[in-house]
Design an enzyme around this catalytic site. Structure first.
Site, PDB file in Angstrom:
ATOM      1  N   SER A   1       0.875  -1.180   0.000  1.00 63.22           N
ATOM      2  CA  SER A   1       0.000   0.000   0.000  1.00 63.22           C
ATOM      3  C   SER A   1       0.907   1.223   0.000  1.00 63.22           C
ATOM      4  CB  SER A   1      -0.855  -0.003   1.269  1.00 63.22           C
ATOM      5  OG  SER A   1      -1.417   1.286   1.485  1.00 63.22           O
TER       6      SER A   1
ATOM      7  N   TYR B   1      -2.793  -0.828  10.461  1.00 61.73           N
ATOM      8  CA  TYR B   1      -2.692  -1.047   9.011  1.00 61.73           C
ATOM      9  C   TYR B   1      -1.369  -0.508   8.456  1.00 61.73           C
ATOM     10  CZ  TYR B   1      -4.114  -1.074   4.070  1.00 61.73           C
ATOM     11  OH  TYR B   1      -4.180  -1.301   2.713  1.00 61.73           O
TER      12      TYR B   1
END
Ligand code: NAP
Length: 278
Positions: free
Chosen positions: A163, A176
């Site tokens: 990501s 995350y």
């Protein structure tokens, strides 16, 4: 009459013909598009999921329409025994594995003062330990089998779905962002360790892609406008944008790409706030 999309599909070369791929979290979003993209490029594909079996079967049917093999497999990537069994079954069924796409991931968002250990641990377990387990089991089979030159120049490819948050801090999402920061260092370390054995490890880092994981960020015009302030290219990405990058990265076209992250983010990592500030 054929549409431009049909023409485009036909134009995709079979750059993965004869290769066997496993995509985790392949019944939804980015994983689904990637599994379909790999199948369209000629690979046989295992479609992993953990809860959405029906959706996984639909992905399997679409992949089979390209004339390649596919089946769905339920496994929780955070559970060692289940990942071991998943790869063992694939070797039984398809003979081997050439491409592991460690894509499965989730979010459990909370401010740090509200975040439970369970929320922290769940995200680390799936997003980081899950990728470690998938990479480990794939690497064992790559090393056992070695290079088969008619299939690929490399002994195997691992693609980690990371990501932009492997480098962009993200308030309210410390679990995350930490998991993806971990994916970056895991990917680079594995690439360094396995490259001498002919195995390529790389990552793809999506920006804002329209999938269920981030629905609240794009499902109203206001939310989408807010999101697009962070995207210099001014569009939300489609899962196919990521699938295309994974397909080419896993093919011999990018055989010399080792230990790299390909950012597919419409420029999100260009610090867009500095376009007018600073
Ligand atoms: P998504 O549509 O919510 O898909 C997530 C997938 O992960 C689902 O297939 C889900 O399976 C699977 N999954 C969750 N926990 C699992 C587990 N324990 N074992 C096996 N599979 C599991 O989200 P997405 O956007 O496509 O996300 C895919 C990856 O891209 C993630 O790693 C995410 O971090 C990354 N990413 C996404 C974006 C974005 O903007 N969308 C941006 C950057 C990175 P079930 O449906 O069966 O539960």
């Amino acid at each position: 009459m054929t549409s431009a999309v049909d023409e485009g599909r036909r134009a995709v070369p079979s750059i993965l013909r004869g290769q066997k791929a496993l995509v985790t979290g392949a019944n939804s979003g980015i994983g689904k598009a990637t599994a379909i993209g790999l199948g369209r490029a000629g690979a046989d594909v295992v479609v992993n999921y953990v809860s959405g079996g029906e959706a996984a079967e639909e992905v399997v049917e679409e992949i089979k329409s390209f004339g390649v093999r596919a089946y769905a497999y339920e496994a929780d990537v955070s559970q060692e025994d289940q990942v071991v069994a998943m790869v063992a079954r694939m070797v039984e069924e398809f003979g081997t594995i050439d491409i592991m796409v460690a894509n499965a991931g989730l979010q459990r968002d909370a401010a740090i003062t509200e975040m439970s250990v369970a929320q922290w641990q769940k995200v680390l377990d799936v997003n980081l330990t899950g990728q470690f387990l998938c990479a480990r089991e794939a690497a064992k089979e790559f090393l056992r089998r070695g290079v088969v030159p008619e299939v690929s120049r490399s002994a195997g490819k691992i693609v980690c779905m990371s990501s932009v948050h492997q480098i962009i801090p993200w308030a309210g999402h410390v679990n995350y962002a930490s998991s993806k920061g971990g994916v970056l260092m895991m990917m680079q370390t594995l690439a360094q360790e396995l490259a001498p054995k002919g195995i390529r490890v790389n990552a793809v880092a999506p920006g804002a892609i329209r999938t269920p994981i981030n629905r609240s960020a794009w499902d109203t015009p206001e939310a989408e406008a807010d999101l697009l302030r962070l995207v210099p290219y001014r569009r939300v990405g489609d899962p196919e944008d990521i699938a295309n990058a994974v397909t080419v990265l896993a093919s011999d076209l990018l055989d010399y790409v080792v230990g790299t992250t390909i950012y597919v983010d419409g420029g999100m990592t260009l610090f867009p706030g500095f376009a007018t500030g600073g």
